[in-house]
Design a protein around this motif. Structure first.
Motif, short mmCIF file in Angstrom:
data_model
loop_
_atom_site.label_atom_id
_atom_site.label_comp_id
_atom_site.label_asym_id
_atom_site.label_seq_id
_atom_site.Cartn_x
_atom_site.Cartn_y
_atom_site.Cartn_z
N SER A 288 0.79 -1.23 0.00
CA SER A 288 0.00 0.00 0.00
C SER A 288 0.82 1.28 0.00
CB SER A 288 -0.94 0.02 1.22
OG SER A 288 -1.80 -1.10 1.23
N ASN A 289 1.96 1.25 0.67
CA ASN A 289 2.65 2.50 0.97
C ASN A 289 4.12 2.47 0.58
OD1 ASN A 289 0.24 3.36 2.19
ND2 ASN A 289 0.88 2.60 4.19
N THR A 312 4.36 11.05 9.68
CA THR A 312 5.79 11.27 9.85
C THR A 312 6.17 10.96 11.29
OG1 THR A 312 5.86 13.02 8.17
CG2 THR A 312 7.66 12.96 9.76
N GLN A 313 7.20 10.15 11.47
CA GLN A 313 7.74 9.88 12.80
C GLN A 313 8.97 10.77 12.97
OE1 GLN A 313 8.41 9.64 15.99
NE2 GLN A 313 7.04 7.84 15.96
N ALA A 329 4.34 -7.19 10.84
CA ALA A 329 3.31 -6.16 10.92
C ALA A 329 3.87 -4.80 11.29
CB ALA A 329 2.25 -6.58 11.94
N TYR A 330 5.19 -4.65 11.23
CA TYR A 330 5.83 -3.40 11.65
C TYR A 330 6.83 -2.92 10.61
CZ TYR A 330 3.83 -4.93 16.07
OH TYR A 330 2.96 -5.34 17.04
N ALA A 344 4.69 1.31 14.13
CA ALA A 344 3.39 0.83 13.67
C ALA A 344 3.13 1.34 12.26
CB ALA A 344 2.30 1.31 14.61
N LEU A 345 2.55 0.50 11.44
CA LEU A 345 2.31 0.87 10.04
C LEU A 345 1.21 1.91 9.88
CD1 LEU A 345 2.50 -2.65 8.36
CD2 LEU A 345 4.28 -0.89 8.42
N ASP A 346 0.24 1.94 10.79
CA ASP A 346 -0.91 2.82 10.58
C ASP A 346 -0.61 4.28 10.84
OD1 ASP A 346 -0.57 2.44 13.29
OD2 ASP A 346 -2.69 2.07 13.71
N ASP A 347 0.24 4.57 11.86
CA ASP A 347 0.51 5.97 12.17
C ASP A 347 1.96 6.25 12.57
OD1 ASP A 347 0.66 4.87 14.68
OD2 ASP A 347 -1.03 5.99 15.53
N GLY A 348 2.83 5.23 12.54
CA GLY A 348 4.24 5.43 12.80
C GLY A 348 4.63 5.50 14.26
#
Length: 386
Positions: A288-289, A312-313, A329-330, A344-348
């Motif tokens: 996806s990304n 952005t992290q 998953a990471y 985390a993939l959803d929000d970093g």
């Protein structure tokens, strides 16, 4: 020619700065700044969602400024160090199956495939060994071998510091073709590799170019601009692709320092999208990304079909963050203080962390059997389990 230093040929900014100030991998953004180097962002405290712990540890030898990366196969991990050691480790427990002295200082490796282990030297030799550590062949190339050599369809591909890409017969090391790309007067010293996929070789270059070459013949399929150099001075005009491109079955993407992240149609080279984002460390891709470590050390997630920003992290800023890599998953990254971080993939947000030996993680973490494998500048190899 660099007008400021007219007596020198093409030079490397990294080499100049490293000679004056020692290793600068901690914060490449400040190689070009007259202000003091930015201090690394302190480690953030968080409640781990996953326990990232050391499974086993092995020793191979210091990197001495080169970005060695382990080569992973189904049952073995191959590692190399600057002083010439090449070893096969048991993937399950890290035990040394064999270790040999190649007889040369090493600058790149370990590439694996088709019963070959491949390493390069600062003097331009490419060395091939079999899975038992026995020499198969060696080939003399034009200059220092940089980036991990790759092998596919009976062809070994390696690139050198002078802009050449070599394709060699995997059986005996004889040259099949060579591609030469003219480099600008001033470049950022880096170790970009090549990507081999769908019968083509993709490579990014200083000056912001991305080229696609036929694997079997070396013919140029297309050339595209990831970034266009701009600015008044030679340093401002550096727009180098310093990392290996990534691809899926439709597009290939690359990132340039002081430039853009851009994705192109895999077959035609037509630009799909681009956005201003400077990177030295590199990028990775999943279904996806697209994930980018920018030149500040922050990790940025982009939607890969359009380039839209997702998150952005920024708590990794100035930590010498490596290119990211998916690990289950990471998203895994290393830093210059020897930490491996899981995002985390959803929000970093931070999901896990593990320390190693305190020296820099020198290449992106590589996913392996429910965890990751990393190699440090001090020459330690760690298998970290989730």
């Amino acid at each position: 020619m660099n007008k400021l230093i007219p007596m020198l040929p093409r030079i490397s900014v990294f080499a100049l700065v490293a000679a004056l100030a020692g290793c600068s991998s901690m914060n490449p953004m400040n190689w070009f700044s007259s202000s003091p180097a930015e201090k690394p962002t302190p480690l953030v405290e968080f409640k781990p969602a996953v326990n990232l712990k050391a499974g086993w540890q092995a020793k191979i030898g210091k990197a001495h400024g080169y970005a060695f990366a382990p080569g992973l196969s189904a049952d073995a991990i191959y590692v190399a160090g600057y002083d010439g050691q090449l070893a096969r480790l048991d993937a399950g427990n890290g035990a040394t199956v064999w270790q040999i002295a190649t007889g040369d200082k090493l600058s790149a490796g370990v590439g694996i495939g088709e019963d070959l282990e491949l390493v390069g030297t600062p003097k331009g030799k490419l060395l091939a060994f079999d899975s038992n550590g026995k020499p198969r062949w060696q080939a003399q190339l034009s200059s220092e071998v940089l980036g991990v050599p790759q092998v596919a369809d009976g062809i070994v591909v390696a690139r050198t510091a002078d802009g050449h890409i070599y394709a060699l017969d995997a059986k005996d090391g004889k040259r099949k073709w060579m591609y030469e790309h003219t480099l600008p007067a001033l470049t950022l010293r880096s170790q970009p590799g090549v990507l081999i996929t769908q019968g083509a070789v993709f490579a990014g270059y200083a000056g912001g170019k991305l080229v696609a070459l036929a694997l079997d013949t070396g013919a140029v399929g297309w050339e595209a601009s990831v970034a266009i150099p701009k600015g008044a001075s030679e340093i401002e005009r550096i727009a180098d692709v310093t990392s290996t491109p990534v691809a899926d079955n439709k597009q290939v993407c690359a990132a340039a320092y002081q430039g853009r992240v851009a994705c192109f149609d895999l077959r035609s080279g037509n630009l799909n999208w681009a956005r201003e984002l400077s990177s030295v460390a590199g990028i990775t891709m999943d279904d996806s990304n697209l994930y980018v470590t920018n030149d500040k050390g922050e990790v940025v997630a982009l939607e890969k079909t359009r380039g839209a920003s997702l998150w952005t992290q920024d708590k990794l800023r100035a930590r010498g963050t490596t290119a990211p890599h998916r690990a289950g998953a990471y998203l895994a990254v290393g830093d210059a203080q020897g930490y491996v971080h899981l995002l985390a993939l959803d929000d970093g947000h931070f999901a896990g962390r593990s320390a190693t030996d305190g020296s820099a993680i020198i290449s992106r973490p590589l996913p392996r059997s429910g965890g990751v494998v990393v190699q440090t500048a001090n020459g330690n190899v760690y298998a970290l389990a989730l």
